[in-house]
Enzyme design. Structure first.
Site, mmCIF file in Angstrom:
data_model
loop_
_atom_site.group_PDB
_atom_site.id
_atom_site.type_symbol
_atom_site.label_atom_id
_atom_site.label_comp_id
_atom_site.label_asym_id
_atom_site.label_seq_id
_atom_site.Cartn_x
_atom_site.Cartn_y
_atom_site.Cartn_z
ATOM 1 C CG ASP A 97 -4.427 -5.698 0.299
ATOM 2 O OD1 ASP A 97 -4.723 -5.885 1.506
ATOM 3 O OD2 ASP A 97 -4.344 -4.566 -0.197
ATOM 4 C CB THR A 117 0.939 14.415 -1.098
ATOM 5 O OG1 THR A 117 0.492 13.477 -0.103
ATOM 6 C CG2 THR A 117 -0.045 15.578 -1.157
ATOM 7 N NE ARG A 160 2.194 5.051 -1.037
ATOM 8 C CZ ARG A 160 3.497 5.314 -1.175
ATOM 9 N NH1 ARG A 160 3.901 6.422 -1.729
ATOM 10 N NH2 ARG A 160 4.389 4.468 -0.772
ATOM 11 C CG ASP A 212 -7.998 -6.519 -0.015
ATOM 12 O OD1 ASP A 212 -8.464 -5.707 0.806
ATOM 13 O OD2 ASP A 212 -7.726 -6.214 -1.182
HETATM 14 N N1 URA Z 1 0.841 -4.532 1.534
HETATM 15 C C1 URA Z 1 0.234 -5.739 1.330
HETATM 16 O O1 URA Z 1 -0.801 -6.023 1.933
HETATM 17 N N2 URA Z 1 0.782 -6.583 0.435
HETATM 18 C C2 URA Z 1 1.901 -6.304 -0.263
HETATM 19 O O2 URA Z 1 2.345 -7.148 -1.046
HETATM 20 C C3 URA Z 1 2.523 -5.050 -0.032
HETATM 21 C C4 URA Z 1 1.978 -4.181 0.868
#
Ligand code: URA
Length: 212
Positions: free
Chosen positions: A202, A107, A103, A205
């Protein structure tokens, strides 16, 4: 759009370990692989096959093999890469393409920063790997691209999904394309930072560590 939320105790068990913040990356990575193999089993129920004559040590018989053109698997970078081995373990003859989406923070548009896919997807079944169906923006952009290039059928495999993400695909894509979403669970929704709740954090991660 068709939605399949997989209801299976092994899927729930593995997802629970993935959600646990104390699960280390090494365990997380191997569990994602196992979970994707289970989801792939369900997601490929309608994969196109054709009859093939073979000879067993005892007799001639007719079996099936995956039809041409072969299914195309498309992990969405970065986190979708963690799902690839689990998918190809189940469907080793599939072709693999890559899409990198992010993203633009100014924008808020989704931009494609990497693409390695055949130009012509006519007649192709495409399996998109994206662990977290959160807002749905990335998957909508991906589906739009695949439809523009004539993909016949699109199956999105996600570890977790949200009602908001599913609604976004339904509104933006509707019946314009043959799309199925297969997910290990439907979570409650999104928090103010667009993380899935309860989610697993995430996914990139947790798979690969934090990259600034
Ligand atoms: N992307 C992720 O890695 N975790 C989320 O909770 C939402 C989008």
């Amino acid at each position: 759009m068709e939605l399949q939320v997989i209801d299976h105790p092994l899927v729930d068990h593995k997802l629970t370990v993935l959600r646990d913040k104390n699960t280390p990356s090494s365990t997380f990575r191997s569990l994602v692989g196992e979970l994707v193999s289970l989801l792939t089993y369900e997601a490929t129920r309608d994969v196109a096959v054709e009859p093939v004559e073979i000879e067993t040590p005892v007799a001639r018989t007719t079996g099936v093999r995956l039809s041409e053109p072969r299914p195309l698997v498309v992990p969405i970078l970065r986190a979708g890469l963690g799902m690839l081995d689990g998918m190809t373990a189940m469907m080793p003859t599939a072709e693999v393409g890559f899409l990198g989406m992010r993203r633009d923070e100014d924008t808020l548009e989704i931009e494609t920063y990497a693409r390695r896919l055949p130009d012509d997807l006519s007649g192709r079944e495409v399996y998109v790997l994206d662990p977290m169906l959160a807002t749905g923006h990335t998957l909508v952009a991906t589906i739009e691209y695949l439809v523009e290039h004539n993909a016949k059928r699109i199956v999105c495999i996600c570890l977790l999904a949200t009602p908001e993400g599913i609604a976004e695909i339904e509104v933006q894509i509707g019946d314009r394309a043959d799309v199925t979403v297969v997910t290990g669970a439907m979570d409650l929704g999104l928090n103010e930072k667009s993380y899935i709740v309860p989610g697993l954090g995430d996914a990139g991660d947790r798979l690969y560590g934090v990259v600034d």
